[in-house]
Design an enzyme around this catalytic site. Structure first.
Site, short mmCIF file in Angstrom:
data_model
loop_
_atom_site.label_atom_id
_atom_site.label_comp_id
_atom_site.label_asym_id
_atom_site.label_seq_id
_atom_site.Cartn_x
_atom_site.Cartn_y
_atom_site.Cartn_z
N HIS A 59 0.79 -1.23 0.00
CA HIS A 59 0.00 0.00 0.00
C HIS A 59 0.82 1.28 0.00
CE1 HIS A 59 -4.21 -1.30 0.42
NE2 HIS A 59 -3.72 -2.35 1.05
N LYS A 77 -8.45 14.42 3.55
CA LYS A 77 -7.60 13.23 3.62
C LYS A 77 -6.71 13.40 4.84
CE LYS A 77 -6.30 14.28 -0.54
NZ LYS A 77 -6.44 13.04 -1.29
N ARG A 78 -5.94 12.36 5.19
CA ARG A 78 -5.01 12.52 6.30
C ARG A 78 -4.05 13.68 6.01
NH1 ARG A 78 -5.06 8.74 10.74
NH2 ARG A 78 -3.18 9.84 11.39
N LYS A 90 0.93 14.61 0.88
CA LYS A 90 -0.37 14.95 0.28
C LYS A 90 -0.46 16.44 -0.05
CE LYS A 90 -2.71 11.04 2.52
NZ LYS A 90 -3.24 10.25 1.41
N THR A 127 -8.34 6.77 -2.81
CA THR A 127 -9.71 6.33 -3.12
C THR A 127 -10.69 7.49 -2.96
OG1 THR A 127 -9.83 5.46 -0.86
CG2 THR A 127 -9.45 3.87 -2.62
N LYS A 158 -14.22 8.70 -5.12
CA LYS A 158 -15.50 9.08 -4.52
C LYS A 158 -15.97 10.43 -5.07
CE LYS A 158 -14.12 6.52 -0.46
NZ LYS A 158 -13.40 6.58 0.81
#
Length: 804
Positions: A339, A530-531, A536, A638, A642
Site C-alpha cells: 500500500h 484526507k489525512r 499529500k 480512493t 468518490k
C-alpha cells in the site's frame, strides 16, 4: 444449548435446520459456505489491522432493500430516520485509505457472493476524535463502545489462546514453544450484507481477554489486588488503534497486536478447514495437501505479515508437516497487497524485540531467509550486494526484520493498488524480487463501493442516473458509460446541476449548524479531505489560498470567482509538521474569513474531525476535488474516486489512480498539472533547490514571507518558522516545484466554473467514466487472478423460500 453449523458434534438434522434458517448467529457466510461445501472454491480471508466501517444502519437498510420501508415505519412512529442515523457512532477502526478500502472490499465480496471473512481487532478506542482549539488539533479518545454496539455478536464459544514470550525447546519429538504467557482472543462477529442478494458474510474482530490464572504467581505471593489489576496488561492489546497513517512506529504493543490477530485468525481458519468434511472421508481433516485450494489469505499491507511464519509454525510444529511441503502450502495460501512506497512507512522490526516476544517465529524467519538467500546466491553467484538488498534480515547497528521482504518471499502474488504504483513496486521498491519472480507481481487498482459512495450518500444523483439508464449500475458501475449519450441533453445537464446545488445547500446548512460558519452556497466548493501529511501537500493548497487572497487585496474591485476552500483531515498525534499544517490552515482562515475586503469571494474552512460520516456529506457537495500529492508518492487514493463518481472535477497530479482516472475520462476533462514521476526523478538527480523558485516567483515569495513574518500569526510571529524552514531547505515533496503550474491550473478551473453548462458537461463525462473505480471490479480481479474464485451475480433464495 447452541450449535454451530461447523460443530461436528451437532446432529446432521439440527445442522441442516440451522442452515436453512440462515440465522446470522450461525457461523459462516451464506452463499459462500454453500458453494464451499460443494467443493467448488476456497474461502477468502481478508486480514487487516484496520476496518474503517463508519456507520452501519443506513448501509444495512440500503443493501437489504429496506430503506423506504424503514423510513415509512419510523415516520409512522413520529420519528425522523435521518435524526436516528445521526445518533449512531462511526466505527472508526482505521486511519484512512487502507482501513476504508478494507470496508469497501467486504461490501463487494458479499455483493459478489464470495465466501469471504474479514479478520481484524475490535479496538475499544478507534481513531481519535479531533477537536480544534485555538487553531490547534487536540485529540480526544473515541469511546465508540460506550453505549454498546448493536451490530456485533460476541462468540465466546470460539475464544482462542494466543501465546507470547517463553522459550523454544528442540526435542526428538519436534520443536516446542514453552513457558509462554497466554492471552485469550474473544471473537465478535458483525454481519456484512451483500446488495439485495440474500448473502451475509462475517467480519470477525478479536478482543483480548486475560485468562483467569493471568499472573497467578503474584496472587500466590499474596498480592491478589495487583494480580487482578495486571489483567490490563493482557487486555491492553485490543485497547486502542495506533493513529499512524503511512508511518511505522516500532512499539512492542503494536507487534503484539499484529501477532494477536494473526494467531487467533489462523487457529480459526484451520479449525474451519478441519471441520469441513467435503472431499475428505476422515471425521476431522488431517491432510493439508488441499489447504491452499480451500483457503486464500490476503494480507492487507505488511501488518498481518506474521501470518507467514505463524502458518509455518502450525504446519511444522503442531501438524507435523514436512518443512518444504509446509513452505509450499504457505506460499500458495498467502497473497500480499503493498500500500505504500514511502520508506518511513515500511515495517522493520528489531530482531531483539522478536527474540523476546516471539522466539520461535524468529527461528522460522531466519530459516526461511536462509533458504531464500541460498536460492538467490545460486542464481546470482558472487553478487553479495544483491544478497544484502534482498535479505529479510537487515544487518546494521540494530538488526531488523524487513516485513515487506518476508511478505514477498512468502506469498504467491504481490500487488500494488494502482497501475503507476504497481510499476514503481516492480521497478524500484521490489526490483530485485521482480527480477527473481516476475510472475508474482500484479496490479489491482483500488475501487470504492457504489452502494455507500453513491446510492447511500448521494440519493438525488443516484435517482436521476437510474431514470436515464436503470438501476443495474448499482452492481455494475461500468453501466454508467451509458450516460455519455446524455452529455448534451439539456434536461439532464440541468438535473445534474440542480442535484449538486441541493447538496451544497444542505452541506452549507450543516456547517452553519455544527461549526457556526456561514458560507456562500453559490461559491465553488473546493475540497481537500484526507489525512494530513507532507506528501499529500495540503501546503500547496495553503499557498494557493494565500495567493488568491493577495490578488483580491491587491484589486478588490475586480471580479473573482467566489471560492470556499475546505480542508479536512487528522494529523497523527506525534507528527509535528502535520499538526503545524493544521495550525497554518486555521490561521490563514482566521485572517481571510475576517477581512472585509474579501467578503464572500474567498473563505478557508478547516473541517473538524473528518471521518466516514462527514465524508458522506461533503463529497456529494464538492465542485472541485484536490488530489495534489507529489507524483510517485500516493499509492492510489480512493477519495479521488468518490469525488469523481459524485460529480466533482479533479485538480491533480499524475499520481496514483489519478493517472487511470485521466485515462478513463480523458485528460482534458480533469485539471492535470505539475511534474510527472520522471520529472521528479530528474529533479532529484539535479538537486531540488527551493530557493530558486522562491527567488523567481514573486507571488510565491510574497506568500512565504507572509507566513514567515507572522502575518497569519500576529500574536506569535515565529509560529510557523518550522514550516517555512522545511519548505525552504528540507522539502522531500517539492511543493515549490509545482507551485507555478498549480496556480496556472487553478486559473483554468476558474475559467470553466464561469461557464456552468460546460462545467456540468465535464461533470457528466467524469461520472460516466468512473465505472472502472468500483470495488466490485477490483474484487472480481482479486478473485479471478489471485484467489482462484469466480464471483457470482445470482441472488440466493430469500429466507422464507426453500433452498435447492
Amino acid at each position: 444449548m447452541s450449535f454451530s453449523i461447523l460443530d461436528n458434534t451437532c446432529p446432521e438434522l439440527i445442522r441442516e435446520t440451522l442452515n436453512r434458517q440462515r440465522d446470522f448467529s450461525i457461523e459462516g457466510c451464506w452463499r459462500g459456505d454453500v458453494w464451499w461445501r460443494l467443493g467448488r472454491r476456497p474461502r477468502i480471508y481478508y486480514l487487516s489491522l484496520e476496518f474503517y466501517m463508519g456507520r452501519t444502519l443506513q448501509n444495512t437498510m440500503v443493501n437489504l432493500g429496506l430503506q423506504n420501508a424503514c423510513d415509512e415505519a419510523i415516520y409512522q412512529l413520529g420519528l425522523d430516520l435521518e435524526e436516528l442515523e445521526e445518533i449512531e457512532e462511526d466505527a472508526g477502526l482505521g486511519n484512512g485509505g487502507l482501513g476504508r478500502l478494507a470496508a469497501c472490499f467486504l461490501d463487494s465480496m458479499a455483493t459478489l457472493g464470495l465466501a469471504a471473512y474479514g479478520y481484524g481487532i475490535r479496538y475499544e478506542f478507534g481513531i481519535f476524535n479531533q477537536k480544534i482549539v485555538d487553531g490547534w488539533q487536540v485529540e480526544e479518545a473515541d469511546d465508540w463502545l460506550r453505549y454498546g454496539n448493536p451490530w456485533e455478536k460476541a462468540r465466546p464459544e470460539y475464544m482462542l489462546p494466543v501465546h507470547f514470550y517463553g522459550r523454544v525447546e528442540h526435542t526428538p519429538e519436534g520443536v516446542k514453544w514453552i513457558d509462554t504467557q497466554v492471552v485469550l482472543a474473544m471473537p465478535y462477529d458483525t454481519p456484512v450484507p451483500g446488495y439485495k442478494n440474500n448473502t451475509v458474510n462475517t467480519m470477525r474482530l478479536w478482543s483480548a481477554k486475560a485468562p483467569n490464572d493471568f499472573n497467578l504467581q503474584e496472587f500466590n505471593m499474596g498480592d491478589y489486588i495487583e494480580a487482578v489489576l495486571d489483567r490490563n496488561l493482557a487486555e491492553n492489546i485490543s485497547r486502542v488503534l495506533y493513529p499512524n497513517d503511512n508511518f511505522f512506529e516500532g512499539k512492542e504493543l503494536r507487534l503484539k497486536q499484529e501477532y494477536f490477530v494473526v494467531a487467533a485468525t489462523l487457529q480459526d481458519i484451520i479449525r474451519r478447514f478441519k471441520s469441513s468434511k467435503f472431499g475428505c472421508r476422515d471425521p476431522v481433516r488431517t491432510c493439508f495437501e488441499t489447504f491452499p485450494d480451500k483457503v486464500a489469505i490476503q494480507l492487507n499491507d505488511t501488518h498481518p505479515a506474521l501470518s507467514i511464519p505463524e502458518l509455518m509454525r502450525i504446519l511444522v510444529d503442531v501438524e507435523k508437516v514436512d518443512w518444504d511441503k509446509a513452505w509450499e502450502i504457505t506460499k500458495r495460501t498467502c497473497a500480499y497487497t503493498n500500500h505504500t512506497v514511502l520508506p518511513e512507512a515500511l515495517e522493520r522490526w528489531p530482531v531483539s524485540m522478536f527474540e523476546k516476544l516471539l522466539p520461535r517465529h524468529l527461528e522460522i524467519i531466519y530459516a526461511l531467509n536462509q533458504m531464500h538467500l541460498d536460492r538467490v546466491a545460486a542464481l546470482y553467484p558472487g553478487d553479495i550486494d544483491r544478497l544484502r538488498r534482498m535479505s529479510v534480515i537487515e544487518e546494521g547497528d540494530c538488526k531488523r526484520i524487513n516485513m515487506a521482504h518476508l511478505c514477498v518471499i512468502g506469498s504467491h502474488a504481490v500487488n500494488g493498488v494502482a497501475r503507476i504504483h504497481s510499476d514503481i513496486v516492480k521497478n524500484s521498491v521490489f526490483k530485485d524480487f521482480y527480477e527473481l519472480e516476475p510472475e508474482k507481481f500484479q496490479n489491482k487498482t483500488n475501487g470504492i463501493t457504489p452502494r455507500r459512495w453513491l446510492l447511500l450518500c448521494n440519493p438525488g444523483l443516484a435517482d436521476i442516473i437510474a431514470e436515464k439508464i436503470g438501476e443495474s449500475f448499482i452492481t455494475d458501475l461500468s453501466q454508467l458509460k451509458k450516460l455519455l449519450e446524455f452529455i448534451d441533453n439539456e434536461t439532464f445537464i440541468r438535473d445534474v446541476a440542480k442535484v449538486k446545488q441541493e447538496n451544497k445547500l444542505k452541506f452549507a446548512t450543516y456547517l452553519e449548524e455544527q461549526y457556526k460558519v456561514k458560507i456562500n452556497p453559490m461559491s465553488m466548493f473546493d475540497v481537500q479531505v484526507k489525512r494530513i501529511h507532507e506528501y499529500k501537500r495540503q501546503l500547496l493548497n495553503c499557498l494557493h489560498a494565500i495567493t488568491l487572497y493577495n490578488r483580491i487585496r491587491c484589486n478588490p474591485s475586480k471580479s473573482f470567482v467566489p471560492r470556499t476552500i475546505m480542508i479536512g483531515g487528522k494529523a497523527a498525534p506525534g507528527y509535528h509538521m502535520a499538526k503545524m499544517i493544521i495550525k497554518l490552515i486555521t490561521s490563514i482562515g482566521e485572517v481571510i474569513n475576517n477581512d472585509p475586503y474579501v467578503g464572500d469571494k474567498l473563505k478557508v474552512i478547516f473541517l473538524e474531525n473528518y471521518r466516514v460520516s462527514l465524508a458522506e456529506k461533503v463529497i456529494p457537495a464538492a465542485d472541485l476535488s484536490q488530489q495534489i500529492s507529489t507524483a510517485g508518492t500516493e499509492a492510489s487514493g480512493t477519495g479521488n474516486m468518490k469525488f469523481m463518481v459524485n460529480g466533482a472535477l479533479t485538480i491533480g497530479t499524475m499520481d496514483g489512480a489519478n493517472v487511470e482516472m485521466a485515462e478513463e475520462a480523458g485528460e482534458e476533462n480533469l485539471f492535470i498539472f505539475g511534474m510527472r514521476v520522471e520529472d521528479v526523478e530528474a529533479l532529484d538527480r539535479k538537486g531540488y533547490n527551493a530557493r530558486e523558485y522562491y527567488e523567481s516567483l514573486p507571488e510565491l515569495r510574497q506568500a512565504i514571507d507572509q507566513i514567515s513574518s507572522g502575518f497569519f500569526s500576529p500574536r506569535d510571529p515565529g509560529c510557523f518558522k518550522d514550516v517555512v524552514n522545511m519548505l525552504m531547505y528540507h522539502d522531500r515533496f517539492k511543493v515549490f516545484a509545482d507551485y507555478e503550474a498549480y496556480i496556472k491550473c487553478q486559473g483554468q478551473v476558474d475559467q470553466l466554473f464561469m461557464d456552468p453548462r460546460e462545467w456540468t458537461r465535464k461533470v457528466i463525462r467524469n461520472i460516466a467514466c468512473s465505472g472502472k473505480f468500483s470495488s466490485d471490479r477490483t474484487i472480481t480481479e482479486y478473485a479471478r487472478e489471485i484467489w482462484g474464485v469466480e464471483p457470482s451475480a445470482t441472488a440466493i433464495p430469500p429466507p422464507n423460500l426453500p433452498r435447492n
